[in-house]
Design an enzyme around this catalytic site. Structure first.
Site, short mmCIF file in Angstrom:
data_model
loop_
_atom_site.label_atom_id
_atom_site.label_comp_id
_atom_site.label_asym_id
_atom_site.label_seq_id
_atom_site.Cartn_x
_atom_site.Cartn_y
_atom_site.Cartn_z
N LYS A 170 0.85 -1.19 0.00
CA LYS A 170 0.00 0.00 0.00
C LYS A 170 0.89 1.24 0.00
O LYS A 170 1.92 1.28 0.67
CB LYS A 170 -0.89 -0.02 1.25
N SER A 250 -9.41 1.71 3.35
CA SER A 250 -8.60 2.52 2.45
C SER A 250 -7.59 1.71 1.64
O SER A 250 -6.99 2.23 0.69
CB SER A 250 -7.85 3.60 3.23
N SER A 274 -9.91 -0.56 7.44
CA SER A 274 -9.25 -0.32 6.16
C SER A 274 -8.53 -1.53 5.57
O SER A 274 -8.06 -1.48 4.44
CB SER A 274 -8.26 0.84 6.28
#
Length: 556
Positions: A170, A250, A274
Site C-alpha cells: 500500500k 482505504s 481499512s
C-alpha cells in the site's frame, strides 16, 4: 590514429545510447483517455459515493511506471504465460514453493507472470483497476539473482516461505527506491527508507513488486467521497464489477490487486476497517492484527493509537506467511511487542471447526441470508453457535482520537521519516496546499482535514477518550465472550471494525460468498488480543470447508 579511433568509438557509443533513450521516449504503452463518458455513466449510481468526478489519475503517467520493465515483460510470450497459469494462478505460497523446488517454476518466471498480468490489464483502459502506482524496476533482476543462487545450491537464506514471493505494498508504507505518496500530491515526491515491516520482508527474502493505490490519506481527508480514490492514483476499481461495486477502503489497491492476481499477496493498513473492508469487497483474506503485533514505523499515520499494517492474500495460509514475515520487535514503536504466537503454522494445524464456540449476532442473522447460511453450515461442521446481542456502548470521541493523533503524528512522520523537503509540514499547511487547486488536489473537498484543525480536544482529554473507548470496545465483545466461553464473534465485512479498533482486538475476514448482484461478501472472525493464531485456524477451517472465493470473471 589510435586517439582518433578512440574518439570515434566514444562518439558511436554516445550516439547509440542517445538513440536508445530516444526510442524509449517515443515508445508509448498507454494513452490517456477521456473518462467523461464513464463518469457520466455513474452519475446516477444508487451509491452516492460512486458518483465519481474522475476515473483516471490527472497526475501520473502510466508510461513512466511501466516503461522501465517493459523489455523484461516482453520476454514472456503469450504461450509461456498460458503455460504458467495452472502453476501460479490462485495457487498458495506452499504450492508455488513446491513448483520452484521441483524445477517447474523459477523466481524470475513467477515475477514475470505477475508483471504480465499487470501490463495486460492495467494498460488497457477497458480493464484497468487503477491499482498499480509504482513498480520496482529492479524486481526481475532480483528474482534472477535468487534463481542463480538456487542453481549454485546456495539458498542458505531460504528460511521463510515468503522467500522469492512478489509482494505489493500500500502506498502509505515507506519503500526505498519508490515514492511513498499516501495518495496525496503533497507527498508525490516523498523519498524514504524502508518501513520496519518492509525491512523484515526483505530480510526474509520477499520481492517487493511495487506500490498500489489507496484512499487518499487512508480515507481521512474527505467526507462521503469515493473509497479507493486518491489524487495521485485516481479511482481504484473493483475487479468483480468495475464502477459497479465499491472497492472498500482505504487499502483499496491492496485488495483489488490481490483479487486480480497481480501478486502473491499485498500489505494493507488499518485504523478502523481499512483492511477488513477492501478484503471483503474484493473476496480476499485480510487480517487486522492486535495493535503492536506489527510495527508502524515508516507508515504514513492517521493514529498512533489505532494504526496497524496487516496482510491481504487470496487464502489463509498466505496471509499467515505474510503476517509472520513482517513481525518483530521494533524499538522505535512504543507499542511494538515480540510475540511468538505460532501464526505461521496455525492454518496448517488443528483446523477443525468441531466444538468451536462462535457468537453470532442476532440482527445479522435476521437480515443477511448469506451470513445465516454460513452459520448453518458451521453448525453442520460441529461448531457450537451462540446467538448474541452485543450491549449498546458509547463510541463518543472516536473521531477525536483520529483528529488529535493525526495532528501530532503527521508532523512527526515528516520530521523523522522523509528524506527530502516536502511542500507541507503539518495538517494546517496541507489544508492550505490543497486549497490552491481544488480541482486537481481535492475534487471531493477536505472536510476531515478541516475537522482536525477545528478539534480542540487536549492531550489530557484524549487520554480519557482512548481509555473509555477501549473499555467500551472490549465490553462490546467480552460480555458475550466471557459469559458463553466463546472462541470468537462472527461479523460481516467491516461491520464491527470500529469496536474492534478501539478494543485493539484482532480480526480476520474470509470470503463467504457473493450477493445476487455478484458483489463479494465475507465472514469476519473477531477475538481478544494476541489471538491471531486461533483466528487463522478458524479462518482456515472455514475456508477449507466452504471454498467460497471465486476469481473475478474478467481477470481469470
Amino acid at each position: 590514429m589510435k586517439k582518433y579511433v578512440l574518439v570515434v568509438l566514444v562518439l558511436l557509443v554516445i550516439s547509440c545510447k542517445n538513440k536508445v533513450e530516444d526510442a524509449k521516449k517515443e515508445l508509448v504503452l498507454w494513452q490517456p483517455y477521456n473518462d467523461s463518458l464513464e463518469v457520466a455513466e455513474n452519475a446516477e449510481h444508487t451509491n452516492p459515493r460512486m458518483r465519481y468526478k474522475l476515473i483516471q489519475s490527472k497526475v501520473i503517467d502510466k508510461n513512466e511506471i511501466f516503461l522501465p520493465l517493459y523489455p523484461e515483460v516482453q520476454k514472456l510470450s503469450n504461450e509461456e504465460y498460458k503455460a504458467l497459469k495452472p502453476l501460479i494462478l490462485e495457487q498458495n505460497i506452499y504450492t508455488l514453493r513446491k513448483h520452484i523446488n521441483n524445477g517447474e517454476l523459477t523466481y524470475e518466471k513467477l515475477v514475470l507472470f505477475y508483471l504480465y498480468r499487470i501490463y495486460k490489464y492495467e494498460l488497457d483502459n477497458a480493464t484497468t483497476l487503477n491499482t498499480i502506482v509504482a513498480l520496482n524496476k529492479d524486481v526481475v533482476m532480483q528474482a534472477r539473482k535468487l534463481d542463480e543462487l538456487k542453481k549454485k545450491g546456495d539458498e542458505s537464506n531460504v528460511v521463510h516461505p515468503i522467500y522469492g514471493m512478489p509482494i505489493l505494498l500500500k502506498d502509505n508504507i515507506n519503500t526505498k527506491g519508490m515514492f511513498t505518496t499516501a495518495g496525496s500530491i503533497a507527498f508525490k515526491n516523498n523519498v524514504t527508507d524502508d518501513a520496519f515491516v518492509v525491512k523484515r520482508l526483505k530480510e526474509n527474502g520477499a520481492l517487493i513488486l511495487g506500490k498500489v493505490n489507496l484512499s487518499e490519506w487512508a480515507y481521512f481527508l474527505c467526507t462521503g467521497c469515493p473509497v479507493g480514490y486518491s489524487a495521485v492514483g485516481g479511482q481504484t476499481l473493483n475487479p468483480y464489477g468495475r464502477k459497479i461495486f465499491e472497492t472498500g477502503g482505504s487499502s483499496a489497491g491492496s485488495g483489488t490487486a490481490v483479487a486480480a492476481n497481480y501478486a502473491v499477496a499485498a500489505v494493507g493498513t488499518e485504523t478502523s476497517g481499512s483492511i477488513l473492508s477492501p478484503s471483503s469487497q474484493n473476496s480476499v483474506v485480510g487480517l487486522k492484527p492486535t495493535i503492536g503485533f506489527l510495527s508502524r514505523t515508516g507508515i504514513v499515520p492517521i493514529s498512533s493509537t489505532l494504526d496497524t499494517p496487516g496482510p491481504m492474500a487470496k487464502n489463509v495460509p498466505d496471509a499467515a506467511i505474510l503476517l509472520d514475515a513482517m513481525k518483530g520487535k521494533d524499538a522505535a514503536d512504543s507499542k511494538s511487542v515480540e510475540k511468538e504466537l505460532g501464526v505461521l503454522s496455525a492454518p496448517l494445524t488443528d483446523n477443525s471447526l468441531k466444538g468451536k464456540r462462535f457468537g453470532v449476532i442476532k440482527n445479522l442473522l435476521a437480515t443477511d441470508s448469506i451470513y445465516r447460511a454460513s452459520v448453518d453450515k458451521l453448525r453442520e461442521h460441529g461448531s457450537i453457535i451462540v446467538e448474541i446481542t452485543p450491549p449498546e456502548v458509547s463510541m463518543s470521541g472516536f473521531l477525536s482520537i483520529l483528529n488529535i493523533d493525526m495532528k501530532h503524528d503527521l508532523p512527526t512522520y515528516i520530521k523523522n521519516q522523509t528524506k527530502n523537503k516536502l511542500p507541507i509540514q503539518d495538517i494546517k499547511s496541507a489544508v492550505a496546499f490543497n486549497a490552491k487547486d481544488s480541482v486537481i488536489k481535492i475534487p471531493y473537498g477536505q472536510s476531515l482535514f478541516r475537522g482536525i484543525l477545528a478539534d480542540t480536544t487536549t492531550v489530557e482529554e484524549l487520554a480519557v477518550i482512548v481509555s473509555n473507548l477501549e473499555q467500551s470496545g472490549r465490553r462490546y465483545f467480552n460480555e458475550a465472550m466471557d459469559a458463553h466461553n466463546l472462541n470468537a464473534i462472527l461479523s460481516i465485512n467491516n461491520y464491527h471494525a470500529g469496536y474492534a479498533a478501539v478494543a485493539k482486538y484482532p480480526a480476520i475476514t474470509v470470503p463467504m460468498g457473493y450477493k445476487k448482484t455478484g458483489e463479494p461478501i465475507s465472514l469476519t472472525f473477531i477475538a481478544k488480543q494476541f489471538n491471531e493464531a486461533e483466528l487463522l485456524r478458524y479462518a482456515a477451517g472455514f475456508e477449507s470447508a466452504f471454498k467460497a472465493r471465486q476469481i473475478p470473471e474478467n481477470y481469470n
